[in-house]
Scaffold this active site. Structure first.
Site: not given
Length: 145
Positions: A28, A125
């Protein structure tokens, strides 16, 4: 990550390589984009390119490996598609599909240049070892994209 013209380019390149390629980009805290402001782009790209061949890709159980495989074949293929489709609008400076270990779900670090809003590599992402560089003229420009 935004790199300004007065940045310490060596430090910025170290940070970008670690943030983009550490844990194969599957964390992340990974970054998929670097925004290079003004004349920072060329020296930053050169410094990142210089570091990429030094990233040791291999078995995740080997303590010498800095980057292991991606989690599944499907995910590896999805991440590789960002590199495959980049030349349509940007430029592939380093193609991580080349020279990757064939056994397992490996990609080597990839570096894309001239990544712009509207491109999948800009919008998504990625969660893989693909870093895009977006070039802007001023600090205020990225906030308008």
């Amino acid at each position: 990550m935004i790199v300004l013209p007065d940045a310490d380019i060596e430090m910025a390149a170290d940070a970008a390589v670690s943030a983009a390629y550490g844990s194969a980009g599957e964390r992340c805290m990974a970054i998929s984009q670097v925004v290079a402001v003004g004349h920072a782009a060329e020296p930053l790209i050169d410094a990142i390119r210089e570091r990429i061949p030094k990233v040791k890709v291999g078995n995740g159980m080997d303590p010498a490996s800095e980057m292991g495989p991606l989690v599944t074949r499907e995910h590896r293929d999805k991440v590789a598609s960002y590199v495959e489709n980049a030349p349509a609008r940007g430029e592939v400076l380093v193609d991580g599909r080349e020279g990757a270990p064939e056994e397992g779900f490996f990609l080597r670090p990839s570096l894309l240049d001239d990544v712009k809003p509207g491109m999948k590599a800009y919008e998504d992402e990625i969660f893989g070892p693909v870093l895009g560089v977006t070039r802007v003229d001023t600090y205020d420009e990225p906030s308008r994209s």
